[in-house]
Design an enzyme around this catalytic site. Sequence first.
Site, short mmCIF file in Angstrom:
data_model
loop_
_atom_site.label_atom_id
_atom_site.label_comp_id
_atom_site.label_asym_id
_atom_site.label_seq_id
_atom_site.Cartn_x
_atom_site.Cartn_y
_atom_site.Cartn_z
N CYS A 75 40.72 32.39 47.46
CA CYS A 75 39.73 33.19 46.73
C CYS A 75 40.21 34.62 46.55
O CYS A 75 39.93 35.27 45.53
CB CYS A 75 38.38 33.16 47.44
SG CYS A 75 38.43 33.76 49.16
N HIS A 126 34.50 35.69 51.81
CA HIS A 126 34.82 35.08 50.53
C HIS A 126 34.93 36.14 49.45
O HIS A 126 34.06 37.00 49.31
CB HIS A 126 33.74 34.06 50.14
CG HIS A 126 34.00 33.37 48.83
ND1 HIS A 126 35.12 32.61 48.61
CD2 HIS A 126 33.29 33.36 47.67
CE1 HIS A 126 35.08 32.13 47.37
NE2 HIS A 126 33.99 32.57 46.78
N ASN A 136 32.69 33.67 40.41
CA ASN A 136 33.26 32.88 41.48
C ASN A 136 34.46 32.08 40.97
O ASN A 136 34.74 32.07 39.77
CB ASN A 136 32.21 31.95 42.09
CG ASN A 136 32.52 31.57 43.53
OD1 ASN A 136 33.56 31.92 44.07
ND2 ASN A 136 31.61 30.85 44.17
N GLN A 185 39.66 27.24 42.23
CA GLN A 185 40.63 27.37 43.31
C GLN A 185 40.89 26.04 44.01
O GLN A 185 41.88 25.92 44.76
CB GLN A 185 40.18 28.42 44.32
CG GLN A 185 38.97 28.01 45.16
CD GLN A 185 38.52 29.13 46.08
OE1 GLN A 185 37.82 30.06 45.63
NE2 GLN A 185 38.89 29.06 47.35
#
Length: 339
Positions: free
Chosen positions: A143, A282, A306, A137
């Site tokens: 996110c 997040h 992630n 990202q």
Amino acid sequence: MGLFFMAVVTLLVFPRGSSITLNRALEGAWKGWKEIHSKEYLEEEEVFRRAVWEKNLQRIEQHNLEAALGKHSFQLAMNHLGDLTDEEFNQMLNGFHPNPVQRQGKEVAVFQGSTDWDVPKEVDWRTKGYVTPVKNQGHCGACWAFSATGALEGLLFNKTGKLVALSEQNLIDCSWKLGNHGCRGGYITRAFQYVRDNGGINSEQDYPYLEKEELGCRYNAQVRVGNCTSLVQVQAGSEVALEQAVATVGPVSVAVDARSFLFHFYKSGVFASSWCSHWVNHAMLAVGYGTVQEDGTNTDYWILKNSWTENWGEQGYMRLVKGFDNHCGVANQASYPTL
């Protein structure tokens, strides 16, 4: 990074009256880190970034010494984000907004957990072909978009057998009317709602990621790839429900508390920290769960994808302790799209 913001952060990290002293013994390591991650700075910023990096490195080494003594279940490591302060990290990268999922008068289904439901002891959707490679990202708080595309990619694979990387930029540029704010944060559920209302989403190839907000939406319906017709919220706070959803549906979008330094530099092991709260900021993607045995003790964990590159964590993934008081709020904002 603007000089004014950098000056403010300098005061937070190095209060008035203190001076910035650099460790000359780390000169080679600093240069090597900059080369590996292609880092370049203006002259006036170099000293500050070096000092932040040294402070982060010192904290990483202290944690790992404690981990070697059995005080922690996970290890840390320096990564490409090592020149950011905690404040900058949270401002730039943690852009998830908790969201009430009912919108525009449309009811949203809720996945309820059941004590009578048997699920496999271990699940990993990566091995089934549902998960695209780890993405990046960058310095953009999107996110929420990366988590949403991850769930949509799994849904698309489930329906078509084709694994296609979907466009975060499409969501960043085109879902503002639903309340998302591009690199300044957004809602996973409203990303799903955009795709549902829009009738589709473009692929990463057709609508590539730019790490910034564009002035207009460039969605092209003629080359749409993925779609969803509804969304489901998993029973809030229930790890039992989340486990059953992940086991039966596929990858599920989740959110966690990622504010701590320990989270930022996680490298390996099962993450469990007293610094983690249930206040989530997040977005990640739950792609499975499992169990590890150490010293005769079984520890359950979630497998979370992630969007901070493969340099972070276990090739871009985290194992987060599972069944331990909804650690880091992982079950608070789980949702997934359906078709």
